[in-house]
Design an enzyme around this catalytic site. Structure first.
Site, short mmCIF file in Angstrom:
data_model
loop_
_atom_site.label_atom_id
_atom_site.label_comp_id
_atom_site.label_asym_id
_atom_site.label_seq_id
_atom_site.Cartn_x
_atom_site.Cartn_y
_atom_site.Cartn_z
N GLU A 1 42.50 28.11 41.19
CA GLU A 1 42.37 27.54 39.85
C GLU A 1 42.60 26.03 39.82
OE1 GLU A 1 43.59 31.44 37.19
OE2 GLU A 1 44.96 29.73 37.22
N GLU B 1 41.80 37.50 40.16
CA GLU B 1 42.92 37.75 39.25
C GLU B 1 42.38 38.32 37.95
OE1 GLU B 1 45.65 34.60 38.27
OE2 GLU B 1 45.75 33.90 40.35
#
Length: 426
Positions: A159, A341
């Site tokens: 991320e 995720e």
């Protein structure tokens, strides 16, 4: 190819042992020990004590029935100052963890950077400095030399959008800088680090290299030209800034942000090397309206849907929408996709809301028209949830942070039965 069903964690969120066996300080050690930065003054000093209790946690994964585990390696545990001497004791820990996973038939899927930058590198500029990109590649080479004989799949960054915005743009995560759009060079230096690390991993004989991006469907607040333009601008920042360079070899138009990306000749070629997969972290869509308060967009609430304990909207079909939009945008340039995720924060052991969340998102994922290769639940354990400290519980397994006792929740048992059914079907 075997579909990967797994769980995911991150080093600072679970390991603890922040001063043991030669580990150096990270930006999150500094940030969490700065008064007012983390809710109730919580730190990751002990977290889930995974550093000492990893055999128990691997046994929990084996009991769950997953065939993969996505974890992150703490850069300051391996190279305490981010460069220079290697801390062999730190590498030894990951060596033991990988062996324990392999013995249980669980594929290790390490992420090289999940936000815990060595503090010494931050003191030299952190990801605002181009030199950090090269340091990251050096670190990748060290870890791969030790583990690549048993680890097939590697993830470079986790991320980079969130780390740039919350760590350098808004200052609500470590390292706590509030630079707004002047943080945009962080994007390029992370992407360059990804490219250089990919080269280092390939040189070490690594079979598969991915990057994990946090992505969101962007919904305009209305059909007005202003809202549509604002939504497009936000989509560029959140989704395209980190996907375009690796998949198309070019950055999108960033003129709306008024900051130049410090690209040098050859950088884009380094960044755009072929990937073996794209990791996607999905939690919820984002609703965007026309500009306000000096920003080229504004955030609006998504109403009429359930919310998690974190207040995040629950929109399972947003995952299908996101995956299909990636296919529409990138076409044949889109590599196989792994949901690296997906999860939610809810309290209690009888977490029926989490079961409904996971069931809905898995169903939605399967409706997407992409080459989907894996799904990792966030998270295996309740853990240190960054600026929220220990107040948000994302785990399939409850952790009593006073005693470190692990207790599987109802969602753990549901997922175990679900995975048993998958193995029967195949």
């Amino acid at each position: 190819m075997m579909f990967l069903w797994g769980t995911a964690t991150a080093s600072y969120q679970i390991e603890g042992a922040v001063t043991e066996d030669g580990r150096g300080p990270s930006v999150w050690d500094t940030f969490s020990h700065t008064p007012g930065r983390v809710r109730d003054g919580h730190t990751g000093d002990v977290a889930c004590d995974h550093y000492h209790r990893y055999p128990e946690d691997v046994a929990l994964m084996a009991g769950l029935g997953v065939n993969a585990y996505r974890f992150s390696i703490a850069w300051p545990r391996v190279m305490p100052t981010g460069a220079g001497p290697v801390n062999q004791a730190g590498l030894d820990f990951y060596d033991r963890l990988v062996d324990a996973l392999c013995e249980r038939g669980i594929a290790p899927v390490p992420t090289l950077f999940h936000w815990d930058l060595p503090q010494a590198l931050e003191d030299e500029g952190g990801w605002l400095s181009r030199g950090t990109s090269r340091r990251f590649a050096d670190y990748a080479a060290v870890v791969a030399e030790r583990l690549a004989d048993r680890v097939r799949m590697w993830i470079t960054l986790n991320e980079p959008f969130v780390h740039m915005v919350e760590g350098y743009g808004l200052g609500i995560h470590a390292p706590g800088r509030a630079l707004m759009f002047d943080a945009l060079p962080v994007a390029h230096h992370q992407m360059l680090g990804h490219g250089l690390a990919t080269q280092a991993l390939r040189a070490a004989g690594v079979e598969q290299v991915l990057i994990t991006n946090n992505c969101t469907p962007v919904w305009p607040a209305s059909d007005s030209p202003e809202d549509l333009a604002a939504a497009e601008t936000y989509d560029i920042l959140h989704n395209r800034l980190f996907n375009d360079p690796v998949l198309t070899g070019a950055y999108p138009d960033l003129s709306a942000f008024g900051v130049e990306i410090p690209v040098r000749p050859g950088d884009l070629e380094t960044i755009a090397q072929p990937l073996d997969g794209l990791g996607i972290n999905y939690y919820n869509p984002t609703r965007i309206g026309s500009p306000r308060d000096g920003l080229p967009f504004r955030f609006e609430e998504i109403s009429g849907v359930p919310t998690t304990a974190f207040g995040w909207p629950v929109v399972p079909d947003g995952l299908r929408e996101l995956l299909d939009s990636l296919k529409a945008r990138y076409g044949d340039a889109l590599p196989p996709v792994y949901i690296t995720e997906n999860g939610c924060s809810y309290d209690g052991l009888d977490d029926q809301e989490r079961i409904a969340y996971l069931d809905g998102h898995i169903r939605a994922m399967r409706q997407a028209d992409v080459d989907l290769r894996g799904y990792f639940v966030w998270s295996l354990l309740d853990n240190f949830e960054w600026a929220e400290g220990y107040h948000q519980r994302f785990g399939l397994v409850h952790v009593d942070f006073e005693t470190q006792r692990r207790t599987p929740k109802a969602s753990y048992h549901w997922l175990r039965k679900f995975l048993e059914a998958q193995s029967t079907d195949t």
